[in-house]
Design an enzyme around this catalytic site. Structure first.
Site, mmCIF file in Angstrom:
data_model
loop_
_atom_site.group_PDB
_atom_site.id
_atom_site.type_symbol
_atom_site.label_atom_id
_atom_site.label_comp_id
_atom_site.label_asym_id
_atom_site.label_seq_id
_atom_site.Cartn_x
_atom_site.Cartn_y
_atom_site.Cartn_z
ATOM 1 N N ASN A 1 0.866 -1.184 0.000
ATOM 2 C CA ASN A 1 0.000 0.000 0.000
ATOM 3 C C ASN A 1 0.899 1.230 0.000
ATOM 4 O O ASN A 1 1.489 1.571 1.028
ATOM 5 C CB ASN A 1 -0.888 -0.030 1.261
ATOM 6 C CG ASN A 1 -1.717 1.232 1.399
ATOM 7 O OD1 ASN A 1 -1.834 2.026 0.468
ATOM 8 N ND2 ASN A 1 -2.293 1.429 2.583
ATOM 9 N N LYS B 1 0.132 4.252 -0.284
ATOM 10 C CA LYS B 1 -0.537 5.440 0.286
ATOM 11 C C LYS B 1 -0.292 6.650 -0.626
ATOM 12 O O LYS B 1 -0.179 6.486 -1.838
ATOM 13 C CB LYS B 1 -0.055 5.690 1.716
ATOM 14 C CG LYS B 1 -0.101 4.429 2.578
ATOM 15 C CD LYS B 1 -0.006 4.708 4.033
ATOM 16 C CE LYS B 1 0.139 3.407 4.797
ATOM 17 N NZ LYS B 1 -0.037 3.542 6.205
ATOM 18 N N HIS C 1 -9.585 0.750 5.004
ATOM 19 C CA HIS C 1 -8.299 0.993 5.666
ATOM 20 C C HIS C 1 -8.544 1.906 6.861
ATOM 21 O O HIS C 1 -9.372 2.822 6.806
ATOM 22 C CB HIS C 1 -7.311 1.627 4.679
ATOM 23 C CG HIS C 1 -5.912 1.654 5.208
ATOM 24 N ND1 HIS C 1 -5.488 2.593 6.126
ATOM 25 C CD2 HIS C 1 -4.854 0.835 4.989
ATOM 26 C CE1 HIS C 1 -4.215 2.350 6.428
ATOM 27 N NE2 HIS C 1 -3.809 1.288 5.748
ATOM 28 N N GLU D 1 -6.966 4.328 7.985
ATOM 29 C CA GLU D 1 -6.796 5.772 7.720
ATOM 30 C C GLU D 1 -8.061 6.348 7.091
ATOM 31 O O GLU D 1 -8.436 7.492 7.355
ATOM 32 C CB GLU D 1 -5.559 5.990 6.814
ATOM 33 C CG GLU D 1 -4.274 5.800 7.601
ATOM 34 C CD GLU D 1 -3.072 5.387 6.774
ATOM 35 O OE1 GLU D 1 -3.092 5.516 5.537
ATOM 36 O OE2 GLU D 1 -2.085 4.915 7.386
ATOM 37 N N GLU E 1 -5.376 -5.455 10.572
ATOM 38 C CA GLU E 1 -4.422 -4.367 10.771
ATOM 39 C C GLU E 1 -4.711 -3.664 12.092
ATOM 40 O O GLU E 1 -5.549 -2.748 12.140
ATOM 41 C CB GLU E 1 -4.533 -3.348 9.634
ATOM 42 C CG GLU E 1 -4.219 -3.908 8.263
ATOM 43 C CD GLU E 1 -3.598 -2.854 7.362
ATOM 44 O OE1 GLU E 1 -2.482 -3.073 6.897
ATOM 45 O OE2 GLU E 1 -4.218 -1.802 7.156
ATOM 46 N N GLY F 1 2.187 2.077 10.734
ATOM 47 C CA GLY F 1 3.095 3.218 10.573
ATOM 48 C C GLY F 1 3.764 3.641 11.869
ATOM 49 O O GLY F 1 4.332 4.727 11.948
ATOM 50 N N SER G 1 3.335 -2.328 10.332
ATOM 51 C CA SER G 1 4.789 -2.293 10.509
ATOM 52 C C SER G 1 5.488 -3.609 10.153
ATOM 53 O O SER G 1 6.466 -3.989 10.802
ATOM 54 C CB SER G 1 5.143 -1.835 11.931
ATOM 55 O OG SER G 1 4.663 -0.518 12.146
HETATM 56 C C1 PEP Z 1 -0.873 -0.028 5.954
HETATM 57 O O1 PEP Z 1 -0.912 1.131 5.579
HETATM 58 O O2 PEP Z 1 -1.781 -0.794 5.614
HETATM 59 C C2 PEP Z 1 0.247 -0.462 6.777
HETATM 60 C C3 PEP Z 1 0.206 -1.647 7.284
HETATM 61 O O3 PEP Z 1 1.260 0.446 6.955
HETATM 62 P P1 PEP Z 1 2.690 0.142 7.651
HETATM 63 O O4 PEP Z 1 3.222 -1.142 7.052
HETATM 64 O O5 PEP Z 1 3.533 1.316 7.297
HETATM 65 O O6 PEP Z 1 2.451 0.002 9.101
#
Ligand code: PEP
Length: 250
Positions: free
Chosen positions: A9, A11, A95, A97, A167, A173, A212
């Site tokens: 992803n 972003k 997601h 976000e 997630e 992040g 992460s």
């Molecule tokens: C994500 O945006 O779905 C995500 C898991 O980000 P990160 O790997 O940076 O934590």
């Protein structure tokens, strides 16, 4: 046996030049005999460029968002058929976000999930709890609510052609990763929750871990029984890291 899947992803990151460099690094490091399905999810404006760069490879394209409407006066929105027009096969829906920053409710996410399926694309449904929800013992309650909203709207059959991504919001992040055991516990819960409606579908659905994931922790997380790969944010922007994660999923 479920096929492993790793989705990057990106972003709101990248430029024409950086994407060209990233994709040539990824293309150079993947082999046609790899077991894992690899998906990259660029910002909308780069879908066309990336579609040109994955020709002849096994990489698939995903979008990061979609409208549940099919066409019309919805300024700034992008429909499922437009995404397909650009060769995308997957769409990330729900997601955290989008839930937190753009007010997407369980109902909104369910509409997007259904529209994606009806248009013949594969939703990657994100579910996961906030830190305070985990700390107050509400992880399963939250994840169950997010899943049930989809089952109610799309029926369990919707999960026949969908991917789920667990997630935990506190791990996205932040550099804080769920332990392999924490991930496995919630992944097993997700499968059990879906199995209440159909054990066949629950057994088949791919459940990714996101939060992460990096080159150093992917192998341990992916080794857990109910973890079928990862949804990767930050580490998907560096070809070497993303390739290491893809290798860990093979
Ligand atoms: C994500 O945006 O779905 C995500 C898991 O980000 P990160 O790997 O940076 O934590």
């Amino acid at each position: 046996m479920r096929q492993p899947l790793v989705a990057g992803n990106w972003k709101m990151n990248g430029s024409r030049d950086s994407i060209k460099a990233l994709m040539s690094g990824i293309n150079a490091g993947l082999s046609s005999s790899d077991r894992a399905q690899v998906v990259v999810c660029p910002p909308f404006v780069y879908l066309d460029a990336v579609a040109g760069m994955i020709k002849g490879t096994k990489i698939a394209i995903g979008a990061q968002n979609v409208s549940h409407e099919s066409a019309g006066a919805f300024t700034g929105e992008i429909s499922v058929s437009m995404l397909q027009d650009f060769g995308a096969r997957y769409v990330i829906v729900g997601h955290s976000e989008r839930r937190a920053l753009y007010g997407e409710s369980d109902a909104t996410v369910a509409h997007k999930f259904t529209a994606t399926l009806l248009g013949g694309m594969v939703p990657i449904l994100c579910v996961g709890e906030l830190l305070e929800e985990r700390e107050s013992g509400k992880t399963e309650e939250v994840v169950a609510r997010q899943l049930d909203a989809i089952v109610t709207h799309a029926s369990i059959k919707g999960f026949e052609a969908a991917v789920v991504a667990y997630e935990p919001v506190w791990a996205i992040g932040t550099g804080k990763t769920a332990t392999p055991e924490q991930a496995q516990e919630v992944h097993a819960f997700i499968r059990q929750r879906l199995a209440k409606h159909s054990s066949t579908i629950a057994e088949k659905v791919q459940i990714l871990y996101g939060g992460s994931v990096n080159a150093g922790n992917a192998e341990q997380i992916f080794s857990m029984a109910d973890v079928d790969g990862g949804l990767v944010g930050g580490a998907s922007l560096k070809a070497a890291d993303f390739l290491a994660i893809c290798r860990a999923a093979n």
